[in-house]
Every structure is written in structure tokens, then in C-alpha cells.
Design an enzyme around this catalytic site. Structure first.
Site, PDB file in Angstrom:
ATOM      1  N   SER A 214       0.926  -1.226   0.042  1.00 18.05           N
ATOM      2  CA  SER A 214      -0.044  -0.207   0.017  1.00 18.05           C
ATOM      3  C   SER A 214       0.855   1.278   0.031  1.00 18.05           C
ATOM      4  O   SER A 214       2.046   1.342   0.417  1.00 18.05           O
ATOM      5  CB  SER A 214      -0.945   0.030   1.342  1.00 18.05           C
ATOM      6  OG  SER A 214      -1.727  -1.202   1.096  1.00 18.05           O
TER       7      SER A 214
HETATM    8  N1  SAM Z   1      -0.838  -4.164   3.866  1.00 18.55           N
HETATM    9  C1  SAM Z   1       0.043  -4.919   2.881  1.00 18.55           C
HETATM   10  C2  SAM Z   1       1.405  -4.321   2.600  1.00 18.55           C
HETATM   11  O1  SAM Z   1       1.752  -3.192   3.226  1.00 18.55           O
HETATM   12  O2  SAM Z   1       2.179  -4.843   1.835  1.00 18.55           O
HETATM   13  C3  SAM Z   1      -0.666  -4.643   1.507  1.00 18.55           C
HETATM   14  C4  SAM Z   1      -1.635  -5.974   1.569  1.00 18.55           C
HETATM   15  S1  SAM Z   1      -2.495  -6.187  -0.326  1.00 18.55           S
HETATM   16  C5  SAM Z   1      -3.111  -4.558  -0.598  1.00 18.55           C
HETATM   17  C6  SAM Z   1      -3.717  -6.998   0.319  1.00 18.55           C
HETATM   18  C7  SAM Z   1      -3.515  -8.510   0.585  1.00 18.55           C
HETATM   19  O3  SAM Z   1      -4.569  -9.070   1.001  1.00 18.55           O
HETATM   20  C8  SAM Z   1      -2.988  -9.497  -0.587  1.00 18.55           C
HETATM   21  O4  SAM Z   1      -1.868  -9.977  -0.471  1.00 18.55           O
HETATM   22  C9  SAM Z   1      -4.116 -10.312  -0.823  1.00 18.55           C
HETATM   23  O5  SAM Z   1      -3.214 -11.632  -1.040  1.00 18.55           O
HETATM   24  C10 SAM Z   1      -4.495 -10.453   0.815  1.00 18.55           C
HETATM   25  N2  SAM Z   1      -5.940 -11.128   0.938  1.00 18.55           N
HETATM   26  C11 SAM Z   1      -6.899 -10.693   0.006  1.00 18.55           C
HETATM   27  N3  SAM Z   1      -8.226 -11.591   0.478  1.00 18.55           N
HETATM   28  C12 SAM Z   1      -7.506 -12.402   1.826  1.00 18.55           C
HETATM   29  C13 SAM Z   1      -8.358 -13.139   2.730  1.00 18.55           C
HETATM   30  N4  SAM Z   1      -9.493 -13.279   2.783  1.00 18.55           N
HETATM   31  N5  SAM Z   1      -7.422 -13.455   3.687  1.00 18.55           N
HETATM   32  C14 SAM Z   1      -6.150 -13.107   3.805  1.00 18.55           C
HETATM   33  N6  SAM Z   1      -5.487 -12.414   2.913  1.00 18.55           N
HETATM   34  C15 SAM Z   1      -6.066 -12.063   1.985  1.00 18.55           C
END
Ligand code: SAM
Length: 215
Positions: free
Chosen positions: A61
Site C-alpha cells: 500500500s
Molecule cells: N498491507 C500490505 C502491505 O503493506 O504490503 C498490503 C496488502 S495487499 C493490498 C492485500 C493483501 O490481502 C494481498 O496480499 C492479498 O493476497 C490479501 N488477501 C486478500 N483476501 C484475503 C483473505 N481473505 N485472507 C487473507 N489475505 C487476503
């Protein structure tokens, strides 16, 4: 490239300039080496004012969004925090610097393993990481609930009640809610009597939350 200078500029120009004032959040962002959480070829862009790809069609992000979401959680150092969507592990590292314990869940194994390595290299041993492939998720982390703060770093169609159920009284949930293309950042506070209050923050755009209470 001097990463220390780039990081200081990131905090001043992107985060403080947009109104984030929580001193602990600013300090954590000043100290945490964001460039180790991105792919090596992208290290020079790690402190730019935008999200970046981290592989597997996912993103780290934008620094300002990480700071804002963290500020909204109102952490003082004593909390047990749940994060859904570890991604690169950068947001996790900021939480680990500001709370007592962090429980984080990622559905994509290679991202989770890489994040674990980065967190270990920073000796962030107060982070518990679980891989959940998205089947039936988000289910939160029931056996460790309740949490003082929960953060969801992927966009959801609605506030998942499975997560508000895992909030302790006085707890805060920060989550982007909307459609697959744009969302609004929401802060949900659980009052002592169990009722929920919702506060709207800025518009944003996250990758989708996958699973039963996601897309
Ligand atoms: N905060 C993170 C960073 O600093 O890198 C960015 C996260 S990214 C925008 C969103 C993440 O959520 C992805 O890696 C995706 O695989 C994960 N994700 C989506 N749905 C999910 C779920 N139901 N359970 C766990 N992870 C999930």
C-alpha cells in the site's frame, strides 16, 4: 540511493503534510526500512507516493494509506492486533513496532513466506503469521480473539460481522468497504455495551478481499 533520506522525505512530504500527527506512527514509519519489503528491482521506488506491485497481482500500500490506517487504530503499545492481508509485511512491521502482538493472515503462500523472512530480519518476533488460502475466509483468528484492533488491507463489499465479533469492547476495526474498484476507509468502534459505531474516512482503492465475506 540514500534510503534514510528518502524515508525522512516520505514521512514529511507524504504523511505529515497530509495531516497524520500521531508521533508514534510517524516514528515507526521513519524507522522501518520499506525498501526491504519490495522486490529488489523496485527498491529505488520504495519511498515513492504510491502503491507498488509485490508479485502475485498484489500490492504494497501507499505509505500515506499505511500511516492513516495505523493512526485510525489508535495504538498505544499494549494491544493485540489482527491484520487480514499481510501482503509484503510492511504494514505488519509498522503494527509490530506499535502494538504488543500482531496476528496476521495472508492467503498467498509465497507472499506470506517472503513477509515472514523480512519480519524476521528485523527481529519482529511479536508477529504471528498464518497462511489461509481464502476458502471460507476471512474467518479472522477465532482462537486468539478478542482483538483490541483489527485492520483489513484489502477491499470488502461490506463490514464482515465475523471480524466485528472478534473485537474486544472499545476495539477498533479499520477496513476499506465499497465495490471492486473504489472503497471508503471505515473505522468501526465497538462500544462497551457491544454496539458498533462507524466513522467514514477517505476514499481509496485496494485489491479485493477474497473469501466468504469478501469477493
Ligand atoms: N498491507 C500490505 C502491505 O503493506 O504490503 C498490503 C496488502 S495487499 C493490498 C492485500 C493483501 O490481502 C494481498 O496480499 C492479498 O493476497 C490479501 N488477501 C486478500 N483476501 C484475503 C483473505 N481473505 N485472507 C487473507 N489475505 C487476503
Amino acid at each position: 540511493m540514500n534510503f534514510d533520506i528518502a524515508r525522512k522525505k516520505m514521512v514529511q512530504d507524504q504523511i505529515m503534510a497530509r495531516g497524520v500527527t500521531d508521533r508514534r506512527v510517524l516514528d515507526a514509519m521513519m524507522k522501518t526500512p520499506r525498501h526491504i519489503f519490495v522486490q529488489e528491482a523496485m527498491a529505488a521506488q520504495a519511498y515513492s507516493d504510491s502503491p507498488l506491485p509485490v508479485g502475485e497481482k498484489q500490492t504494497i500500500s501507499q505509505p500515506y494509506i499505511v500511516a492513516l490506517m495505523t493512526e485510525l487504530l489508535e495504538l498505544n503499545g499494549s494491544e493485540k492486533v489482527l491484520e487480514i492481508g499481510t501482503g509484503s509485511g510492511y504494514q505488519t512491521a509498522i503494527l509490530a513496532a506499535l502494538a504488543d502482538r500482531v496476528y496476521t493472515i495472508e492467503r498467498i503462500r509465497p507472499l506470506a513466506l517472503r513477509a515472514r523472512k523480512c519480519l524476521d530480519s528485523l527481529r519482529m518476533f511479536n508477529v504471528m503469521l498464518r497462511i489461509n488460502d481464502g476458502e471460507g475466509s476471512p474467518v479472522g483468528w477465532e482462537d486468539e480473539a478478542p482483538f483490541d484492533a483489527i485492520i483489513v488491507t484489502a477491499g470488502a463489499p461490506a463490514i464482515p460481522d465475523v471480524l466485528t465479533d472478534q473485537l474486544s469492547p472499545g476495539g477498533r476495526l479499520v477496513i476499506p468497504v465499497g465495490n471492486e474498484f473504489e472503497q471508503r476507509l471505515l473505522k468501526i468502534v465497538k462500544n462497551d455495551d457491544g454496539t458498533l459505531e462507524t466513522f467514514a474516512s477517505i476514499g481509496c482503492r485496494f485489491v479485493p478481499l477474497i473469501g466468504k465475506q469478501g469477493w
